[in-house]
Design a protein around this motif. Structure first.
Motif, PDB file in Angstrom:
ATOM      1  N   ASP A  80      87.402  -5.699   7.496  1.00  0.00           N
ATOM      2  CA  ASP A  80      86.944  -7.221   8.083  1.00  0.00           C
ATOM      3  C   ASP A  80      86.314  -7.365   7.279  1.00  0.00           C
ATOM      4  O   ASP A  80      85.747  -8.953   7.314  1.00  0.00           O
ATOM      5  CB  ASP A  80      86.475  -7.327   9.403  1.00  0.00           C
ATOM      6  N   LEU A  81      85.735  -6.390   6.131  1.00  0.00           N
ATOM      7  CA  LEU A  81      83.837  -7.217   5.549  1.00  0.00           C
ATOM      8  C   LEU A  81      84.949  -6.979   3.818  1.00  0.00           C
ATOM      9  O   LEU A  81      85.419  -6.534   3.377  1.00  0.00           O
ATOM     10  CB  LEU A  81      82.852  -5.506   5.752  1.00  0.00           C
ATOM     11  N   HIS A  82      84.586  -8.098   3.062  1.00  0.00           N
ATOM     12  CA  HIS A  82      83.986  -7.765   1.664  1.00  0.00           C
ATOM     13  C   HIS A  82      83.050  -6.652   1.363  1.00  0.00           C
ATOM     14  O   HIS A  82      82.656  -6.373   2.181  1.00  0.00           O
ATOM     15  CB  HIS A  82      83.399  -9.368   0.821  1.00  0.00           C
ATOM     16  N   TRP A  83      83.158  -6.235  -0.052  1.00  0.00           N
ATOM     17  CA  TRP A  83      82.594  -4.666  -0.479  1.00  0.00           C
ATOM     18  C   TRP A  83      80.866  -5.907  -0.483  1.00  0.00           C
ATOM     19  O   TRP A  83      80.166  -5.096   0.033  1.00  0.00           O
ATOM     20  CB  TRP A  83      82.853  -4.839  -1.941  1.00  0.00           C
ATOM     21  N   THR A  84      80.515  -7.301  -1.209  1.00  0.00           N
ATOM     22  CA  THR A  84      79.578  -7.878  -0.844  1.00  0.00           C
ATOM     23  C   THR A  84      79.526  -9.191  -0.242  1.00  0.00           C
ATOM     24  O   THR A  84      80.442  -9.785  -0.936  1.00  0.00           O
ATOM     25  CB  THR A  84      78.445  -7.710  -2.441  1.00  0.00           C
ATOM     26  N   ASP A  85      77.926  -9.198   0.178  1.00  0.00           N
ATOM     27  CA  ASP A  85      78.374 -10.823   0.522  1.00  0.00           C
ATOM     28  C   ASP A  85      77.031 -11.415   0.306  1.00  0.00           C
ATOM     29  O   ASP A  85      76.347 -11.597   1.014  1.00  0.00           O
ATOM     30  CB  ASP A  85      78.517 -11.286   2.444  1.00  0.00           C
ATOM     31  N   ALA A  86      77.203 -11.487  -0.518  1.00  0.00           N
ATOM     32  CA  ALA A  86      75.795 -12.340  -1.976  1.00  0.00           C
ATOM     33  C   ALA A  86      75.725 -13.029  -2.259  1.00  0.00           C
ATOM     34  O   ALA A  86      77.160 -13.101  -3.110  1.00  0.00           O
ATOM     35  CB  ALA A  86      74.692 -10.886  -1.911  1.00  0.00           C
ATOM     36  N   ARG A  87      74.473 -13.981  -2.984  1.00  0.00           N
ATOM     37  CA  ARG A  87      74.864 -15.016  -3.563  1.00  0.00           C
ATOM     38  C   ARG A  87      74.551 -14.707  -5.331  1.00  0.00           C
ATOM     39  O   ARG A  87      75.093 -14.686  -6.240  1.00  0.00           O
ATOM     40  CB  ARG A  87      73.902 -15.954  -3.340  1.00  0.00           C
ATOM     41  N   ARG A  88      73.805 -12.878  -5.571  1.00  0.00           N
ATOM     42  CA  ARG A  88      73.456 -12.902  -6.004  1.00  0.00           C
ATOM     43  C   ARG A  88      74.443 -11.050  -6.123  1.00  0.00           C
ATOM     44  O   ARG A  88      73.266 -10.336  -6.363  1.00  0.00           O
ATOM     45  CB  ARG A  88      72.568 -12.685  -7.349  1.00  0.00           C
ATOM     46  N   PRO A  89      75.993 -11.226  -6.290  1.00  0.00           N
ATOM     47  CA  PRO A  89      76.405  -9.615  -6.052  1.00  0.00           C
ATOM     48  C   PRO A  89      75.898  -8.846  -6.933  1.00  0.00           C
ATOM     49  O   PRO A  89      75.661  -7.113  -6.620  1.00  0.00           O
ATOM     50  CB  PRO A  89      78.119  -9.540  -5.927  1.00  0.00           C
ATOM     51  N   GLY A  90      75.521  -9.060  -8.399  1.00  0.00           N
ATOM     52  CA  GLY A  90      75.232  -8.009  -8.975  1.00  0.00           C
ATOM     53  C   GLY A  90      73.458  -7.154  -8.636  1.00  0.00           C
ATOM     54  O   GLY A  90      73.318  -5.736  -8.952  1.00  0.00           O
ATOM     55  N   ARG A  91      72.778  -8.392  -8.425  1.00  0.00           N
ATOM     56  CA  ARG A  91      71.374  -7.683  -7.765  1.00  0.00           C
ATOM     57  C   ARG A  91      71.230  -7.112  -6.094  1.00  0.00           C
ATOM     58  O   ARG A  91      70.935  -6.141  -6.434  1.00  0.00           O
ATOM     59  CB  ARG A  91      70.509  -8.775  -7.739  1.00  0.00           C
ATOM     60  N   ARG A  92      71.873  -7.458  -5.741  1.00  0.00           N
ATOM     61  CA  ARG A  92      72.509  -6.564  -4.522  1.00  0.00           C
ATOM     62  C   ARG A  92      72.980  -5.209  -4.851  1.00  0.00           C
ATOM     63  O   ARG A  92      72.093  -4.412  -3.937  1.00  0.00           O
ATOM     64  CB  ARG A  92      73.650  -7.667  -3.334  1.00  0.00           C
ATOM     65  N   ALA A  93      74.049  -5.321  -5.738  1.00  0.00           N
ATOM     66  CA  ALA A  93      74.057  -3.927  -5.930  1.00  0.00           C
ATOM     67  C   ALA A  93      73.444  -2.995  -6.188  1.00  0.00           C
ATOM     68  O   ALA A  93      73.645  -1.724  -6.333  1.00  0.00           O
ATOM     69  CB  ALA A  93      76.031  -3.843  -7.088  1.00  0.00           C
TER      70      ALA A  93
END
Lengths: 111, 342
Positions: A80-93
């Motif tokens: 049910d989840l996406h890999w990342t749920d952030a405006r800036r996926p690169g920064r979160r990763a």
């Protein structure tokens, strides 16, 4: 004091994580990975710092069982989840990678 | 994904089970005296693995052990300080140093607070020095060692002197246990004699008592935390006088029997209050012997994977040694063993 802190982390944290996973409070899969890594870290921290002569070792096993349940439940939450749920996926990763690297280093030390 | 998660959960459980904290049991192999073995069976309650016990009179020695005999090697931790106390008493007897002499007259401590501390203050933990250095790198290293089951005292003599120079001595005159102070005292005696601490201790204490199995900065077999984790040896050079000696129950028995016979006994004489009804001599503590109207002179020790206890009842001329390779206190067991000697 340090012992109480370590025991609360070892048992309380996976309990909190259980609630978060069950209630679908996590943002994305990276959150899932992070809380499992932190749970393992806190278990090792308790193993290394608690005086297991003064406290029964089965307390640690409670934390272990709770963490294992967390991992199992994560399998149900995962689709049910996406890999990342952030405006800036690169920064979160990058942030998650650094946190995981720190956790892995500390686990290696504590092991 | 669900199957993978279940498999991972099983792996976490299995892996955790393998590295879980656990209580250790005493080794099954018994050595020595049957009566002393029976006392161990009845009274030893903590986690254990290898254990060596001795009861000493002024003309007798009885040994018992589990997984170790009187030649089994153990880290004795802070009982090293008791040996340093004997060394200090010997140096005073020889006229090389005086108890009220400032340590700054023996070591290059120019300008440091600790330079004016007397040898007696160092030997009675009243110099004001902290237990260990508060320098950030030393504290961080100690914390890391604690977490990684490592050695928190890997410092050489120069580093110990530098740590002492940087440390404050606030609270001088009040009892405050100091590994740093004990290490500094031992190194000061060695510096005065122009030898290493190891050489000096060997020449003046160990060889005269034929303690041939005792060494400083040596390695004993792996010990265990109270939770069963393997702990690295605490091989110590600079901190050797405070906690770096490896010995056997046989050698500890030789030391105690010599003290029961009156040799070097001036190191044991109580000089100052040490709190909680205890008094302190040259590192040796004097306390009421529980369950008796006698007092006991004693010291204990601990490293990452070891605990130790030596105690003497000078009135009844009895002494005991307890050495364990698990970091769980043996003080109560040792005290009870001493109290029950008639």
């Amino acid at each position: 004091m340090r012992t109480a802190f370590a025991l609360v982390l070892a048992i309380g944290y996976p309990l909190l994580a259980l609630w978060q996973i069950h209630r679908r409070k996590l943002r994305d899969r990276l959150d899932l990975v992070l809380i499992v890594a932190a749970g393992i870290l806190f278990l090792f921290f308790a193993r290394a710092t608690v005086d297991w002569q003064a406290f029964p070792p089965w307390l640690w096993l409670i934390g272990l069982v709770l963490l294992a349940v967390d991992v199992g439940l994560a399998g149900w939450a995962w689709p049910d989840l996406h890999w990342t749920d952030a405006r800036r996926p690169g920064r979160r990763a990058t942030s998650v990678t650094i946190q995981l690297a720190i956790a892995a280093t500390l686990i290696a030390v504590l092991l | 994904m669900k199957l993978i998660a279940v498999l991972l959960a099983i792996a976490v459980t299995a892996g955790g089970w393998l590295v879980r904290p656990r209580s250790l049991d005493l080794e099954a192999a018994r050595t020595g005296d049957d009566k002393l073995q029976a006392f161990i069976d009845k009274n030893y309650e903590g986690p254990g693995h290898r254990l060596a016990v001795a009861v000493i009179g002024d003309n007798s020695m009885v040994f018992a052990g589990r997984g170790a005999n009187e030649h089994g090697r153990f880290e004795i931790g802070s009982i090293s300080k008791a040996l340093t106390g004997l060394l200090l008493a010997d140096s005073v007897r020889r006229g090389e140093v005086k108890l009220d002499q400032q340590v700054g007259s023996l070591l290059p401590l120019e300008g440091a607070d600790v330079a004016s501390a007397s040898l007696e203050e160092l030997a009675t933990h009243t110099s004001g020095l902290p237990n260990t250095s508060h320098q950030p790198l030393v504290v961080a290293r100690s914390l890391l060692a604690s977490w990684s089951a490592g050695n928190p005292y890997p410092y050489d003599v120069k580093q110990v002197i530098d740590q002492a120079k940087a440390a404050g001595t606030g609270g001088r005159g009040k009892p405050a246990y100091s590994n740093l102070g004990a290490a500094l005292l031992g190194q000061a005696l060695a510096h005065k004699a122009g030898k290493s601490y190891s050489e000096l201790l060997s020449e003046r204490v160990l060889q005269p008592l034929q303690m041939n199995e005792t060494q400083v900065n040596a390695t004993a077999p792996v010990g265990y935390s109270s939770g069963g984790r393997k702990e690295a040896p605490w091989a110590q050079d600079g901190y050797g006088p405070a906690g770096g000696v490896v010995s056997t129950s046989g050698d500890m028995a030789l030391m105690l029997q010599s003290l029961l016979r009156g040799t070097g006994v001036e190191a044991l004489a109580a000089r100052k209050d040490f709190g909680d009804g205890d008094r302190i001599g040259l590192f040796w503590l004097t306390s009421p012997l529980t369950g008796t109207d006698h007092s006991m002179v004693w010291h204990n020790g601990g490293t990452g994977g070891y605990r130790s206890f030596v105690g003497l009842d000078l009135e009844r001329k009895r002494a005991v040694v307890v050495l364990s390779d698990v970091a769980a206190s043996v003080d109560d067991f040792g005290t009870k063993l001493l109290a029950e000697q008639s």
